[in-house]
Design an enzyme around this catalytic site. Structure first.
Site, short mmCIF file in Angstrom:
data_model
loop_
_atom_site.label_atom_id
_atom_site.label_comp_id
_atom_site.label_asym_id
_atom_site.label_seq_id
_atom_site.Cartn_x
_atom_site.Cartn_y
_atom_site.Cartn_z
N GLU A 64 0.86 -1.18 0.00
CA GLU A 64 0.00 0.00 0.00
C GLU A 64 0.90 1.24 0.00
OE1 GLU A 64 -4.09 1.00 2.36
OE2 GLU A 64 -2.34 0.55 3.60
N ARG A 207 -2.45 5.22 14.37
CA ARG A 207 -1.82 5.91 13.25
C ARG A 207 -2.22 7.39 13.23
NH1 ARG A 207 -2.42 1.80 8.05
NH2 ARG A 207 -0.91 0.24 8.76
#
Length: 364
Positions: A64, A207
């Site tokens: 990704e 995150r």
């Protein structure tokens, strides 16, 4: 020749010495995209699969493009930015019209860019060769794992943003019109997870910029399920029949679709009706404020979606209670039954080089 079965690993590539030294001209390639909402475990699953011995041949992993999203574009963190905009919109501190054209749609197109670019590169190497149906894997076969399909950024996430109120209809249509063409024999593993567990994982990994918005998480999950329903519907429905059913959709259909996507956990249907697919968003009737005004544009979007999504093969992987190893084994089972491509050995070598460079520049 080196000892058969020895494994060399480099930059997202794992291959047997047989592959490295064999001069036969063609290789069978199983292209498997691993996709789903963020936080469901797709990246961990793909990386786990790369380390498992069950696949006999070469394995490639395309990461990704997280570095690109968080660092590339003028130093801006696209993931953090789009989540902050959606949070402001949900709290009422930002109007949809303020958020949508200059922010959500623009950021979403930026997020789609690296996925679209690499998809084009992949099919430059793989798309022009012969196609084969499923067959048991052998030592010469290539399993190519790709973390996210371009449809994530061009379709599923924008649909969820529209359903949850962060994106206006016109901007959604703009994003849908940019969906790339997808050759036949494209396989997607759609990973699904209980939303409560998904939220727990998002919070736990912490995150930057990722938040838990329950409405958005529900809309995103259901947009993926509706993608699968849409593909199933298209594979059972002729294009003239689709157009006839599309014209019968009403604004009431759209409202019902929105409500269900925001409030309930939908499931993949064996024989879905059109109002259980993504076409429900594109109702044409005069009661829909967008429908009559944009009827011509919408008809082209319907045609585009029908052409692209009919080509997909989607495997559903409910990951509730499964370990990464169990999820990886399910992906291997799917790979053994997935359709595949053949391409020349030289093209595989070029693809390996492209994957290594992409992962170094853009990968997580």
């Amino acid at each position: 020749m080196a000892v058969a079965g020895a494994v060399k690993t480099s930059g997202g590539v794992q291959f047997c010495s047989e592959f490295e030294n064999d001069d036969s001209d063609f290789r069978r390639v199983v292209l498997l995209y691993v996709d789903g909402p963020f936080g469901v475990g797709k990246t961990v699953t793909a990386k786990t699969l790369m380390q498992m011995p069950n696949w006999r041949g070469c394995r490639l992993y395309l990461a990704e493009p997280m570095q690109a999203w968080r660092q590339w574009f003028g130093g801006a963190d696209m993931i953090k930015e789009i989540n902050e905009i959606q949070t402001l919109k949900a709290s009422g501190k930002l109007e949809c019209r303020e958020a949508s054209p200059v922010a959500v749609a623009e950021v979403q197109m930026t997020i789609a860019a690296p996925l679209r670019i690499m998809n084009h590169v992949i099919y430059n190497y793989l798309g022009s060769e012969r196609c084969y149906s499923a067959a048991a894997s052998g030592p010469d076969d290539v399993l190519f794992l790709v973390d996210r399909h371009p449809l994530a950024a061009c379709l599923c996430f924008p649909v969820a943003q529209y359903l949850s109120g962060a994106l206006e209809f016109g901007d959604l249509i703009t994003l849908l019109s940019g969906i790339p063409d997808i050759p036949t024999h494209s396989n997607i593993v759609l990973m699904d997870l209980d939303i409560c567990e998904q939220a727990r994982r998002i919070i736990q990994r912490g995150r930057p910029g990722e938040t838990v918005d329950w409405t958005y998480l529900c809309a995103l999950r259901n947009s993926y399920i509706c993608l699968m329903n849409t593909t199933t519907y298209l594979q059972r429905t002729s294009y003239p029949a689709l157009l006839k059913e599309q014209e019968a959709l009403t604004s009431a259909t759209l409202l019902k679709f929105k409500r269900e996507c925001l409030e309930t956990a939908t499931v993949p249907e064996i024989n879905p009706s059109i109002d259980q697919t993504l076409f429900a968003i594109l109702a044409f009737d005069q009661q829909n404020v967008h429908g009559e005004r944009l009827k011509t544009v919408l008809s082209f979007v319907v045609q585009k979606l029908a052409t692209v999504l009919k080509n997909l093969c989607i495997f559903y992987l409910p990951a509730h209670g499964l370990t990464p190893e169990a999820c990886a084994l399910k992906c291997l089972e799917f790979a053994e039954t997935a359709s595949s491509l053949t391409t020349k050995r030289a093209a595989i070598a070029s693809l390996i080089d492209a994957v290594e460079r992409y992962n170094a520049d853009m990968g997580s």
